[in-house]
Design an enzyme around this catalytic site. Structure first.
Site, PDB file in Angstrom:
ATOM      1  N   TYR A 141      24.120 -32.413  18.574  1.00  0.00           N
ATOM      2  CA  TYR A 141      23.941 -32.810  19.788  1.00  0.00           C
ATOM      3  C   TYR A 141      23.873 -34.235  20.195  1.00  0.00           C
ATOM      4  O   TYR A 141      24.347 -34.846  21.319  1.00  0.00           O
ATOM      5  CB  TYR A 141      22.337 -32.590  20.106  1.00  0.00           C
ATOM      6  CG  TYR A 141      22.031 -30.979  20.568  1.00  0.00           C
ATOM      7  CD1 TYR A 141      22.559 -29.983  19.718  1.00  0.00           C
ATOM      8  CD2 TYR A 141      21.282 -30.761  21.399  1.00  0.00           C
ATOM      9  CE1 TYR A 141      22.305 -28.738  20.252  1.00  0.00           C
ATOM     10  CE2 TYR A 141      20.975 -29.551  21.981  1.00  0.00           C
ATOM     11  CZ  TYR A 141      21.545 -28.452  21.379  1.00  0.00           C
ATOM     12  OH  TYR A 141      21.390 -27.215  21.617  1.00  0.00           O
ATOM     13  N   LYS A 190      25.079 -24.461   6.844  1.00  0.00           N
ATOM     14  CA  LYS A 190      26.442 -23.987   6.660  1.00  0.00           C
ATOM     15  C   LYS A 190      27.121 -24.706   5.692  1.00  0.00           C
ATOM     16  O   LYS A 190      28.354 -25.377   5.740  1.00  0.00           O
ATOM     17  CB  LYS A 190      27.210 -24.086   8.071  1.00  0.00           C
ATOM     18  CG  LYS A 190      28.567 -23.338   8.039  1.00  0.00           C
ATOM     19  CD  LYS A 190      28.461 -21.645   8.187  1.00  0.00           C
ATOM     20  CE  LYS A 190      29.917 -21.138   7.951  1.00  0.00           C
ATOM     21  NZ  LYS A 190      29.717 -19.801   7.514  1.00  0.00           N
ATOM     22  N   ASP A 222      25.074 -17.987   9.281  1.00  0.00           N
ATOM     23  CA  ASP A 222      25.575 -16.560   9.721  1.00  0.00           C
ATOM     24  C   ASP A 222      24.622 -15.346   9.256  1.00  0.00           C
ATOM     25  O   ASP A 222      24.379 -14.602  10.038  1.00  0.00           O
ATOM     26  CB  ASP A 222      27.143 -16.593   9.576  1.00  0.00           C
ATOM     27  CG  ASP A 222      27.570 -16.776   8.201  1.00  0.00           C
ATOM     28  OD1 ASP A 222      26.665 -17.401   7.440  1.00  0.00           O
ATOM     29  OD2 ASP A 222      28.628 -16.411   7.655  1.00  0.00           O
ATOM     30  N   ASP A 246      18.763 -24.318  17.892  1.00  0.00           N
ATOM     31  CA  ASP A 246      18.855 -23.947  19.368  1.00  0.00           C
ATOM     32  C   ASP A 246      19.346 -22.645  19.225  1.00  0.00           C
ATOM     33  O   ASP A 246      18.472 -21.485  20.115  1.00  0.00           O
ATOM     34  CB  ASP A 246      19.988 -24.734  20.007  1.00  0.00           C
ATOM     35  CG  ASP A 246      19.987 -24.256  21.282  1.00  0.00           C
ATOM     36  OD1 ASP A 246      18.933 -24.086  22.020  1.00  0.00           O
ATOM     37  OD2 ASP A 246      21.029 -24.096  22.033  1.00  0.00           O
ATOM     38  N   ASP A 250      16.550 -18.774  20.102  1.00  0.00           N
ATOM     39  CA  ASP A 250      16.823 -17.873  21.167  1.00  0.00           C
ATOM     40  C   ASP A 250      16.897 -16.283  20.501  1.00  0.00           C
ATOM     41  O   ASP A 250      16.361 -15.236  21.258  1.00  0.00           O
ATOM     42  CB  ASP A 250      18.045 -18.117  21.882  1.00  0.00           C
ATOM     43  CG  ASP A 250      17.930 -18.823  23.132  1.00  0.00           C
ATOM     44  OD1 ASP A 250      17.089 -19.710  23.208  1.00  0.00           O
ATOM     45  OD2 ASP A 250      18.747 -18.641  24.197  1.00  0.00           O
TER      46      ASP A 250
HETATM   47  C1  IPM Z   1      16.435 -25.743  24.012  1.00  0.00           C
HETATM   48  C2  IPM Z   1      17.487 -25.903  25.210  1.00  0.00           C
HETATM   49  C3  IPM Z   1      17.832 -27.204  25.220  1.00  0.00           C
HETATM   50  C4  IPM Z   1      18.721 -27.550  24.062  1.00  0.00           C
HETATM   51  C5  IPM Z   1      19.020 -27.539  26.695  1.00  0.00           C
HETATM   52  C6  IPM Z   1      18.407 -27.113  27.897  1.00  0.00           C
HETATM   53  C7  IPM Z   1      19.688 -28.837  26.294  1.00  0.00           C
HETATM   54  O1  IPM Z   1      18.506 -24.894  25.082  1.00  0.00           O
HETATM   55  O2  IPM Z   1      15.532 -26.335  24.332  1.00  0.00           O
HETATM   56  O3  IPM Z   1      16.504 -24.854  23.440  1.00  0.00           O
HETATM   57  O4  IPM Z   1      19.754 -27.095  23.998  1.00  0.00           O
HETATM   58  O5  IPM Z   1      17.992 -27.981  23.167  1.00  0.00           O
HETATM   59 MG    MG Z   2      17.924 -23.492  23.461  1.00  0.00          MG
END
Ligand code: IPM
Ligand code: MG
Length: 357
Positions: A141, A190, A222, A246, A250
């Site tokens: 990042y 990884k 993975d 990240d 999710d």
């Molecule tokens: C998160 C989001 C952010 C990230 C984005 C909006 C930049 O996806 O907080 O998980 O990638 O960190």
């Molecule tokens: Mg995110």
């Protein structure tokens, strides 16, 4: 008097943040904490108002407050802008960096009432309670990024960079958190391919020796992605770098029913930032369909980590459980027999419940 800075941002942000404020006010009344709230601009809302996604004024407000509650940022309206002017790369990432928030804590819990909202079979997901500790100010990042012309082609690069110090400080936090839980850390990397991951694994292995009471295992990312849907209850604390965190959070979030349930705390500096892990959901913005519980649960994390008020934090978490047990559901967690409520109704229900439990 604790000062909370509200940064509602874009999309559903301005709908969900006021719901968390309702709950903070209710819990404050009960435990005699009088919060004061200020509001600042960030993301697309700031671009529209003053041309930049992270105005100086917002940075000043961040430095003056005791904790920050952020809604969400971004949306198609601002996607065409160059990276530095976009809500993500121009506001949220620099804000995390500026405030020194190197640790992102994302707890994923499956509340029993939501078991049918989880995409996994009951027997696989029952009892799920894990936390992802994501490094937040390093890795790909923040490493060097470049575009260049090469042999008539365009070339783009992003660099994944970590130092031993950056790895050690996030590692320590993960071990400390594990000590207060089920005492297991799964470090995800990884290392079979990436040099930054090999350093990550070396540093965490070494650090693990300081925590003989905590079980440490290493897992490739993975495999971790697969294990999360195959047998998620094997995890206690998942420790990982920025981008893997990240992605995996999710994935982990829906195991608990919906990403609309996943709170987060970003820690490491004087002021911490609390935000739901989901995005700005422009498709449902302004329709009172958004689930405010991730933001409300982020406010509970604020009570815990910024204000050291464990009792108040637990009262909010219990209130959320009770409201779910009573069957109230926003559309993202709706299952058969649920009672449909709007964003604002959900916030009011939790606020009312907080005064009781
Ligand atoms: C998160 C989001 C952010 C990230 C984005 C909006 C930049 O996806 O907080 O998980 O990638 O960190
Ligand atoms: Mg995110």
């Amino acid at each position: 008097m604790p000062e909370v800075l509200l940064l509602p941002g874009d999309g559903i942000g301005p709908e969900i943040v006021p719901e968390a404020v309702k709950v903070l006010e209710a819990v404050g009344k009960r435990y005699h904490i009088s919060f004061s709230f200020r509001t600042g601009l960030i993301g697309g809302a700031a671009i529209d108002a003053c041309g930049v996604p992270l105005p100086e004024e917002t940075l000043r407000l961040c430095e003056e407050c005791d904790a920050i509650l952020l809604g969400a940022i971004g949306g198609p309206k601002w996607d065409h802008l160059p990276p530095k002017l976009r809500p993500e790369a121009g506001a949220l990432l620099p804000l995390r960096k500026h405030l020194g928030l190197y640790a992102n804590i994302r707890p994923t819990v499956l509340y029993p009432a939501l078991i049918d909202a989880s995409p996994l079979k009951r027997e696989l997901v029952e009892g799920l309670d894990l936390v992802v500790v994501r490094e937040l100010t390093g890795g790909i990042y923040f490493g060097e990024k470049k575009r260049e012309k090469l042999d008539g082609e365009e070339r783009a690069l992003d660099t994944a960079v970590y130092t031993t110090g950056e790895i050690r400080r996030i590692g320590r936090l993960a071990f400390e958190i594990a000590r207060k839980r089920r005492k297991k850390v799964t470090s995800v990397d990884k290392a079979n391919v990436l040099e930054s991951s090999r350093l990550w694994r070396e540093v965490i292995t070494e650090l693990g020796k300081d925590y003989p009471d905590v079980e440490l295992e290493h897992m490739y990312v993975d495999n971790a992605a697969m294990q999360l849907v195959r047998y998620p209850c094997q995890f206690d604390v998942i420790l990982t770098e920025n981008m893997f965190g990240d992605i995996l959070t999710d994935e982990a979030s829906v195991l608990g029913g919906s990403i609309g349930m996943l709170p987060s705390a970003s820690l490491g500096g004087r002021v911490a930032l609390y935000e739901p892990a989901h995005g700005s959901a422009p498709d449902i913005a302004g329709q009172q369909k958004a689930n405010p519980l991730a933001t409300i649960l982020s406010a509970a994390l604020m009570l815990r980590y910024s204000f050291g008020h464990e009792e108040a934090a637990q009262a909010v978490e219990r209130a959320v459980v009770n409201v779910l047990d009573q069957g109230y559901r926003t559309p993202d967690i709706m299952t058969e027999g649920g009672k449909a409520v709007t964003t604002s109704e959900m916030g009011s229900l939790v606020a009312a419940e907080v005064s009781k439990c």
